[in-house]
Design a protein around this motif. Structure first.
Motif, PDB file in Angstrom:
ATOM      1  N   LYS A 115       4.243   0.928   6.525  1.00 17.99           N
ATOM      2  CA  LYS A 115       3.698   1.974   7.389  1.00 17.99           C
ATOM      3  C   LYS A 115       3.779   3.332   6.709  1.00 17.99           C
ATOM      4  O   LYS A 115       2.883   4.168   6.865  1.00 17.99           O
ATOM      5  N   ARG A 116       4.845   3.547   5.956  1.00 17.78           N
ATOM      6  CA  ARG A 116       5.019   4.822   5.263  1.00 17.78           C
ATOM      7  C   ARG A 116       5.544   4.585   3.850  1.00 17.78           C
ATOM      8  O   ARG A 116       6.276   3.635   3.595  1.00 17.78           O
ATOM      9  N   ILE A 117       5.142   5.453   2.952  1.00 15.06           N
ATOM     10  CA  ILE A 117       5.797   5.579   1.647  1.00 15.06           C
ATOM     11  C   ILE A 117       6.372   6.984   1.618  1.00 15.06           C
ATOM     12  O   ILE A 117       5.627   7.970   1.577  1.00 15.06           O
ATOM     13  N   GLY A 118       7.682   7.086   1.690  1.00 10.18           N
ATOM     14  CA  GLY A 118       8.314   8.388   1.871  1.00 10.18           C
ATOM     15  C   GLY A 118       7.943   8.923   3.243  1.00 10.18           C
ATOM     16  O   GLY A 118       8.123   8.261   4.258  1.00 10.18           O
ATOM     17  N   LYS A 119       7.372  10.106   3.274  1.00 11.61           N
ATOM     18  CA  LYS A 119       6.940  10.699   4.538  1.00 11.61           C
ATOM     19  C   LYS A 119       5.440  10.552   4.780  1.00 11.61           C
ATOM     20  O   LYS A 119       4.905  11.083   5.762  1.00 11.61           O
ATOM     21  N   ILE A 120       4.780   9.825   3.892  1.00 16.36           N
ATOM     22  CA  ILE A 120       3.327   9.681   3.991  1.00 16.36           C
ATOM     23  C   ILE A 120       2.985   8.409   4.758  1.00 16.36           C
ATOM     24  O   ILE A 120       3.409   7.304   4.375  1.00 16.36           O
ATOM     25  N   ALA A 121       2.237   8.529   5.841  1.00 16.81           N
ATOM     26  CA  ALA A 121       1.724   7.368   6.568  1.00 16.81           C
ATOM     27  C   ALA A 121       0.597   6.763   5.726  1.00 16.81           C
ATOM     28  O   ALA A 121      -0.411   7.413   5.455  1.00 16.81           O
ATOM     29  N   VAL A 122       0.785   5.527   5.284  1.00 17.42           N
ATOM     30  CA  VAL A 122      -0.148   4.913   4.339  1.00 17.42           C
ATOM     31  C   VAL A 122      -1.553   4.818   4.922  1.00 17.42           C
ATOM     32  O   VAL A 122      -2.550   4.964   4.204  1.00 17.42           O
ATOM     33  N   HIS A 123      -1.662   4.623   6.219  1.00 15.47           N
ATOM     34  CA  HIS A 123      -2.997   4.486   6.811  1.00 15.47           C
ATOM     35  C   HIS A 123      -3.840   5.748   6.647  1.00 15.47           C
ATOM     36  O   HIS A 123      -5.074   5.684   6.703  1.00 15.47           O
ATOM     37  N   ARG A 124      -3.207   6.882   6.434  1.00 20.15           N
ATOM     38  CA  ARG A 124      -3.973   8.114   6.210  1.00 20.15           C
ATOM     39  C   ARG A 124      -4.835   8.028   4.950  1.00 20.15           C
ATOM     40  O   ARG A 124      -5.791   8.784   4.779  1.00 20.15           O
ATOM     41  N   LEU A 125      -4.501   7.111   4.055  1.00 19.61           N
ATOM     42  CA  LEU A 125      -5.272   6.937   2.825  1.00 19.61           C
ATOM     43  C   LEU A 125      -6.505   6.064   3.040  1.00 19.61           C
ATOM     44  O   LEU A 125      -7.351   5.951   2.148  1.00 19.61           O
ATOM     45  N   SER A 126      -6.616   5.433   4.216  1.00 25.23           N
ATOM     46  CA  SER A 126      -7.667   4.435   4.426  1.00 25.23           C
ATOM     47  C   SER A 126      -9.084   4.979   4.285  1.00 25.23           C
ATOM     48  O   SER A 126      -9.960   4.280   3.736  1.00 25.23           O
ATOM     49  N   PRO A 127      -9.398   6.212   4.729  1.00 22.75           N
ATOM     50  CA  PRO A 127     -10.775   6.689   4.527  1.00 22.75           C
ATOM     51  C   PRO A 127     -11.150   6.797   3.056  1.00 22.75           C
ATOM     52  O   PRO A 127     -12.313   6.581   2.688  1.00 22.75           O
ATOM     53  N   ILE A 128     -10.169   7.128   2.214  1.00 27.90           N
ATOM     54  CA  ILE A 128     -10.433   7.228   0.777  1.00 27.90           C
ATOM     55  C   ILE A 128     -10.629   5.836   0.189  1.00 27.90           C
ATOM     56  O   ILE A 128     -11.591   5.577  -0.547  1.00 27.90           O
ATOM     57  N   ILE A 129      -9.720   4.909   0.540  1.00 27.69           N
ATOM     58  CA  ILE A 129      -9.794   3.546   0.001  1.00 27.69           C
ATOM     59  C   ILE A 129     -11.094   2.876   0.421  1.00 27.69           C
ATOM     60  O   ILE A 129     -11.712   2.128  -0.346  1.00 27.69           O
ATOM     61  N   ALA A 130     -11.531   3.145   1.657  1.00 27.91           N
ATOM     62  CA  ALA A 130     -12.747   2.506   2.175  1.00 27.91           C
ATOM     63  C   ALA A 130     -13.987   2.886   1.385  1.00 27.91           C
ATOM     64  O   ALA A 130     -14.981   2.161   1.383  1.00 27.91           O
ATOM     65  N   ARG A 131     -13.958   4.023   0.702  1.00 26.99           N
ATOM     66  CA  ARG A 131     -15.127   4.485  -0.060  1.00 26.99           C
ATOM     67  C   ARG A 131     -15.148   3.958  -1.496  1.00 26.99           C
ATOM     68  O   ARG A 131     -16.136   4.140  -2.202  1.00 26.99           O
ATOM     69  N   LEU A 132     -14.075   3.315  -1.922  1.00 24.78           N
ATOM     70  CA  LEU A 132     -13.973   2.848  -3.305  1.00 24.78           C
ATOM     71  C   LEU A 132     -14.714   1.526  -3.498  1.00 24.78           C
ATOM     72  O   LEU A 132     -14.873   0.752  -2.546  1.00 24.78           O
ATOM     73  N   PRO A 133     -15.148   1.224  -4.718  1.00 20.50           N
ATOM     74  CA  PRO A 133     -15.658  -0.123  -5.009  1.00 20.50           C
ATOM     75  C   PRO A 133     -14.566  -1.152  -4.720  1.00 20.50           C
ATOM     76  O   PRO A 133     -13.365  -0.847  -4.837  1.00 20.50           O
ATOM     77  N   LEU A 134     -14.961  -2.369  -4.351  1.00 23.02           N
ATOM     78  CA  LEU A 134     -13.979  -3.384  -3.949  1.00 23.02           C
ATOM     79  C   LEU A 134     -12.903  -3.598  -5.007  1.00 23.02           C
ATOM     80  O   LEU A 134     -11.716  -3.683  -4.684  1.00 23.02           O
ATOM     81  N   TRP A 135     -13.309  -3.691  -6.262  1.00 24.57           N
ATOM     82  CA  TRP A 135     -12.319  -3.980  -7.310  1.00 24.57           C
ATOM     83  C   TRP A 135     -11.277  -2.879  -7.402  1.00 24.57           C
ATOM     84  O   TRP A 135     -10.087  -3.140  -7.615  1.00 24.57           O
TER      85      TRP A 135
END
Length: 398
Positions: free
Chosen positions: A220-240
């Motif tokens: 759920k978190r790495i340190g104080k960062i909620a990992v799900h907050r990265l999801s909009p960025i990851i969703a835009r990346l190529p699958l690989w």
């Protein structure tokens, strides 16, 4: 003038709405259904929403008391409504229910409760929706009944003879009920780790995990960062590249889990999400419990006996409770099974703004998981469907 059609519900003798509704009938008043209804209204499309439950958010109410979203609060809202100040970063099911109600009230969405759909039929240029209150004729149908309507438990050999309890993870209940019990969780996906996260905090006598496939897991978190907050960025990346990011985050958070019996997945987490609808598991204490030996990872389940579960390697365990975290099915066969729009798993072949040219006016939303989370995905798909329906405009009448 609206077209008339002589459809009758002969089985029930129920009343019939004969005039074709020149808008969209949305089936289901969960997040996906409400979001698409709102987007359609904003696009100038007439909407009626029918919901089989008598109370908004009833499927959420039935889930276990510990249930929280694994998606972050700020990325889990519907348009124009926010969670109240003080809501935890990962909202509880009660917060979600309040959010759905506030959204419905704020936008004055026309939800008709207690209307169950039996079947959806195509009448050439419009749709006939057979319900417990009669037929409804409509130009467009948006199916938003959810991808987890029916909990699925495999037909393992010997379950009828097993004297312990076998439950689906949807019926997890209260974690305190497992104190002093020997518990086997079958399945290491999102619902499996949800159960394990809660079990890790109670004094069960023994906890085992049996998984058919190796999971992709994120904290759920790495340190104080909620990992799900990265999801909009990851969703835009190529699958690989998205797969590589998920693998890297997992390795940073947990190290090498292979020595604990957690094999490396055969494909990346985002690829499996896209191709097999397998959600990425969220850890909130389970991996630590695996590392310290509180949760033991086992081979896959082969069969049951009266008092044991036999595993693929021939060994046995003797659980009091088996929690089948083995997923859900959309349960759409009775609604659209005759239309040829479902794959072998019962999942719609098209979703969001896509439709079948041979079946114009049939749309699905919220039927597949997305790394952004169900609320963000609901908003995206709602706009796509509304844009397509608005572009089609009024349908010609013969």
């Amino acid at each position: 003038m609206a077209r008339r059609h002589p459809v009758r519900d002969r089985r029930r003798g129920a009343g019939v709405k004969e005039a074709v509704f020149e808008g969209a009938t949305v089936i289901g008043a969960g997040a996906a259904g409400l979001a698409v209804a709102h987007a359609l209204v904003k696009a100038g499309v007439a909407v009626q929403i029918i919901e089989k439950e008598d109370v908004l958010g009833e499927p959420w109410r039935r889930r276990h008391k510990h249930l929280h979203l694994n998606s972050h609060r700020d990325l889990s809202t519907l348009p124009g409504v926010a969670y109240p100040e003080g809501t935890p970063a990962f909202p509880s099911k009660h917060a979600v229910i309040r959010h759905l109600k506030e959204f419905t009230d704020t936008h004055r969405l026309p939800v008709e409760a207690g209307v169950a759909v039996d079947e959806i039929m195509f009448n050439g240029d419009h749709w006939a929706v057979q319900t417990n209150t009669g037929f409804r004729l409509t130009r467009h149908v948006v199916v938003a009944t959810g991808r987890d309507r029916q909990p699925y438990i495999p037909e393992w050999k010997g379950t009828m003879e097993f004297t312990g309890r076998i439950i689906h993870s949807a019926d997890f209940g209260d974690a305190k009920d497992y104190v002093g019990k020997k518990v086997l969780v079958v399945g290491a996906g999102n619902s499996g780790f949800d159960a394990l996260n809660h079990l890790a905090g109670v004094n069960a006598t023994r906890i085992w995990l049996s998984a058919r496939t190796a999971p992709a897991i994120l904290p759920k978190r790495i340190g104080k960062i909620a990992v799900h907050r990265l999801s909009p960025i990851i969703a835009r990346l190529p699958l690989w590249l998205a797969d590589a990011v998920i693998t890297g985050l997992q390795r940073i958070a947990f190290g090498d889990l292979r020595r604990l019996g957690m094999a490396v997945p055969s494909s990346g987490g985002v690829s499996r999400l896209a191709s097999e609808n397998i959600a990425i598991a969220t850890d909130d204490g389970a991996v630590h419990a695996i590392k310290n030996g509180k949760i033991i990872v086992l081979p896959t389940v082969r069969e049951f006996t009266r008092d044991s579960v036999i595993l693929a390697d021939g060994s046995s365990v003797y659980p009091d409770v088996v929690i089948a975290a083995t997923g859900y099915r959309p349960g759409l066969e009775h609604l659209v099974g005759k239309l040829g729009v479902l794959d072998g798993r019962g999942v719609p072949l098209f979703n969001s703004g896509m439709t079948d040219p041979k079946l114009p006016g049939l749309w699905f939303t919220g039927m597949r998981p997305n790394i952004r989370g169900c609320f963000a995905n609901a908003r995206i798909q709602a706009h796509a469907i509304a844009a397509k329906i608005r572009k089609l405009g009024p349908q010609p009448r013969s």
